[in-house]
Design a protein around this motif. Structure first.
Motif, PDB file in Angstrom:
ATOM      1  N   GLY A  14      -2.675 -66.693   8.166  1.00  0.00           N
ATOM      2  CA  GLY A  14      -2.603 -68.200   7.911  1.00  0.00           C
ATOM      3  C   GLY A  14      -1.631 -68.817   8.757  1.00  0.00           C
ATOM      4  N   HIS A  15      -0.702 -69.282   8.312  1.00  0.00           N
ATOM      5  CA  HIS A  15       0.230 -70.036   9.047  1.00  0.00           C
ATOM      6  C   HIS A  15       0.103 -71.287   9.990  1.00  0.00           C
ATOM      7  N   SER A  16      -0.994 -71.008  10.889  1.00  0.00           N
ATOM      8  CA  SER A  16      -1.496 -72.216  11.743  1.00  0.00           C
ATOM      9  C   SER A  16      -2.335 -73.208  11.326  1.00  0.00           C
ATOM     10  N   HIS A  17      -2.805 -72.915  10.090  1.00  0.00           N
ATOM     11  CA  HIS A  17      -3.925 -73.941   9.639  1.00  0.00           C
ATOM     12  C   HIS A  17      -5.037 -74.060  10.501  1.00  0.00           C
ATOM     13  N   ILE A  18      -5.338 -73.216  11.275  1.00  0.00           N
ATOM     14  CA  ILE A  18      -6.526 -73.239  12.454  1.00  0.00           C
ATOM     15  C   ILE A  18      -7.335 -72.257  12.032  1.00  0.00           C
ATOM     16  N   PRO A  19      -8.635 -72.642  11.565  1.00  0.00           N
ATOM     17  CA  PRO A  19      -9.630 -71.661  11.151  1.00  0.00           C
ATOM     18  C   PRO A  19      -9.765 -70.704  12.424  1.00  0.00           C
ATOM     19  N   VAL A  20     -10.019 -69.468  12.068  1.00  0.00           N
ATOM     20  CA  VAL A  20     -10.421 -68.682  13.250  1.00  0.00           C
ATOM     21  C   VAL A  20     -11.222 -67.396  12.691  1.00  0.00           C
ATOM     22  N   LYS A  21     -12.313 -67.112  13.552  1.00  0.00           N
ATOM     23  CA  LYS A  21     -12.977 -66.176  13.078  1.00  0.00           C
ATOM     24  C   LYS A  21     -13.651 -65.397  14.485  1.00  0.00           C
TER      25      LYS A  21
ATOM     26  N   SER B 147      -6.899 -74.531   5.950  1.00  0.00           N
ATOM     27  CA  SER B 147      -6.181 -74.783   5.102  1.00  0.00           C
ATOM     28  C   SER B 147      -7.139 -75.866   4.254  1.00  0.00           C
ATOM     29  N   PRO B 148      -7.218 -75.649   2.880  1.00  0.00           N
ATOM     30  CA  PRO B 148      -7.987 -76.398   2.025  1.00  0.00           C
ATOM     31  C   PRO B 148      -7.462 -77.769   1.678  1.00  0.00           C
ATOM     32  N   THR B 149      -6.166 -77.917   1.804  1.00  0.00           N
ATOM     33  CA  THR B 149      -5.382 -79.220   1.542  1.00  0.00           C
ATOM     34  C   THR B 149      -4.514 -79.757   2.492  1.00  0.00           C
ATOM     35  N   ASP B 150      -4.447 -79.240   3.533  1.00  0.00           N
ATOM     36  CA  ASP B 150      -3.405 -79.726   4.523  1.00  0.00           C
ATOM     37  C   ASP B 150      -4.004 -79.475   6.105  1.00  0.00           C
ATOM     38  N   LYS B 151      -4.861 -79.704   6.529  1.00  0.00           N
ATOM     39  CA  LYS B 151      -5.855 -79.830   7.590  1.00  0.00           C
ATOM     40  C   LYS B 151      -4.900 -80.026   8.987  1.00  0.00           C
TER      41      LYS B 151
ATOM     42  N   TYR C 244     -16.227 -75.903   5.441  1.00  0.00           N
ATOM     43  CA  TYR C 244     -15.569 -77.066   5.978  1.00  0.00           C
ATOM     44  C   TYR C 244     -16.009 -78.303   5.141  1.00  0.00           C
ATOM     45  N   PHE C 245     -14.766 -79.007   4.860  1.00  0.00           N
ATOM     46  CA  PHE C 245     -15.196 -80.415   4.214  1.00  0.00           C
ATOM     47  C   PHE C 245     -14.175 -81.303   4.461  1.00  0.00           C
ATOM     48  N   ASP C 246     -14.437 -82.498   4.313  1.00  0.00           N
ATOM     49  CA  ASP C 246     -13.636 -83.762   4.794  1.00  0.00           C
ATOM     50  C   ASP C 246     -12.946 -84.436   3.751  1.00  0.00           C
ATOM     51  N   ASP C 247     -13.270 -84.046   2.502  1.00  0.00           N
ATOM     52  CA  ASP C 247     -12.496 -84.712   1.283  1.00  0.00           C
ATOM     53  C   ASP C 247     -11.783 -83.702   0.438  1.00  0.00           C
ATOM     54  N   LYS C 248     -10.619 -83.558   0.265  1.00  0.00           N
ATOM     55  CA  LYS C 248      -9.951 -82.575  -0.535  1.00  0.00           C
ATOM     56  C   LYS C 248      -9.780 -82.981  -2.152  1.00  0.00           C
ATOM     57  N   SER C 249     -10.817 -83.917  -2.410  1.00  0.00           N
ATOM     58  CA  SER C 249     -10.557 -84.141  -3.976  1.00  0.00           C
ATOM     59  C   SER C 249     -11.456 -83.438  -4.709  1.00  0.00           C
TER      60      SER C 249
ATOM     61  N   ARG D 147      -3.932 -80.928  12.420  1.00  0.00           N
ATOM     62  CA  ARG D 147      -4.639 -81.463  13.560  1.00  0.00           C
ATOM     63  C   ARG D 147      -6.305 -81.096  13.478  1.00  0.00           C
ATOM     64  N   GLN D 148      -6.569 -80.495  12.428  1.00  0.00           N
ATOM     65  CA  GLN D 148      -7.882 -79.929  12.370  1.00  0.00           C
ATOM     66  C   GLN D 148      -8.977 -81.224  12.169  1.00  0.00           C
ATOM     67  N   LYS D 149     -10.224 -81.049  12.351  1.00  0.00           N
ATOM     68  CA  LYS D 149     -11.071 -82.130  11.938  1.00  0.00           C
ATOM     69  C   LYS D 149     -11.496 -81.963  10.398  1.00  0.00           C
ATOM     70  N   ASP D 150     -11.531 -80.932   9.753  1.00  0.00           N
ATOM     71  CA  ASP D 150     -12.069 -80.759   8.248  1.00  0.00           C
ATOM     72  C   ASP D 150     -10.788 -79.901   7.743  1.00  0.00           C
ATOM     73  N   PHE D 151     -10.812 -79.933   6.456  1.00  0.00           N
ATOM     74  CA  PHE D 151     -10.198 -78.906   5.658  1.00  0.00           C
ATOM     75  C   PHE D 151     -11.097 -77.855   5.620  1.00  0.00           C
ATOM     76  N   SER D 152     -10.406 -76.607   5.279  1.00  0.00           N
ATOM     77  CA  SER D 152     -11.370 -75.184   5.268  1.00  0.00           C
ATOM     78  C   SER D 152     -10.812 -74.353   4.406  1.00  0.00           C
ATOM     79  N   TYR D 153     -11.668 -73.327   3.993  1.00  0.00           N
ATOM     80  CA  TYR D 153     -11.247 -72.071   3.529  1.00  0.00           C
ATOM     81  C   TYR D 153     -12.276 -71.078   3.816  1.00  0.00           C
ATOM     82  N   GLY D 154     -12.355 -69.911   3.270  1.00  0.00           N
ATOM     83  CA  GLY D 154     -13.183 -68.902   3.828  1.00  0.00           C
ATOM     84  C   GLY D 154     -13.699 -68.208   2.506  1.00  0.00           C
TER      85      GLY D 154
END
Length: 175
Positions: A123-130, A143-147, A170-175, A149-156
């Motif tokens: 983790g750490h960077s909050h930047i999705p990588v695969k 990150s699903p709660t702290d995106k 990827y998703f744009d609303d963390k609610s 500079r990323q366009k969207d929140f994310s998890y894997g």
């Protein structure tokens, strides 16, 4: 160090990092909760923030997690900085990736230099990588709660069967 899970032929592992709860969110994003409810396992690659969140997440599925650079002293007594999960025929290394010098990815890879792993979750960077590097799948869920500079929140999600399949949600609303 390390946990083992090999009871079934295919498993679903929800992969999180950098949740920073409750600072960045008071509750888990609803899209992620749906996946947590059907997860066989949860990997959290650090920066949870509190033990309360650890215990909340533990209600969904067994967890393998590591500490990050903003985690509480209490979390640091519960979790290590590095873990290896045996999932079927595969070994998954888990680390946060913080430190000095080098990139986050390089620090994560170097952490497992002396271990035989098939996948490294960090983790750490909050930047999705695969991506694959030297035959090892490198996976940062973002990150699903702290995106940041990323366009969207994310998890894997890792799907483990005859191989390891990784995908970002990827998703744009963390609610």
């Amino acid at each position: 160090m390390g946990l083992e899970w090999s009871e079934q032929s295919t498993m679903k592992i929800v992969v999180l990092s950098d949740t920073h709860m409750p600072k960045k969110a008071k509750h888990l994003p609803s899209i992620m909760v749906k996946d947590l409810e059907t997860a066989d396992y949860i990997i959290h690659a650090g920066d949870w923030q509190t033990t309360e969140f650890f215990h909340e997440l533990k209600q969904y599925a067994p967890i393998i997690g590591v500490t990050g650079n903003v985690d509480s002293p209490e979390l640091k007594t519960l979790l290590d900085k590095k873990e290896i999960l045996r999932a079927g025929d595969f070994k998954i290394g888990v680390v946060h990736g913080h430190g000095t010098g080098k990139t986050t990815e390089r620090r994560a890879v170097d952490t497992f230099m002396m271990d035989e792993v098939d996948c490294i979750v960090y983790g750490h960077s909050h930047i999705p990588v695969k991506k694959e590097s030297n035959g090892i799948l490198l996976f940062n869920p973002g990150s699903p709660t702290d995106k940041r500079r990323q366009k969207d929140f994310s998890y894997g999600i890792l799907t483990i069967g005859g191989k390891i399949e990784a995908e970002h949600i990827y998703f744009d609303d963390k609610s």
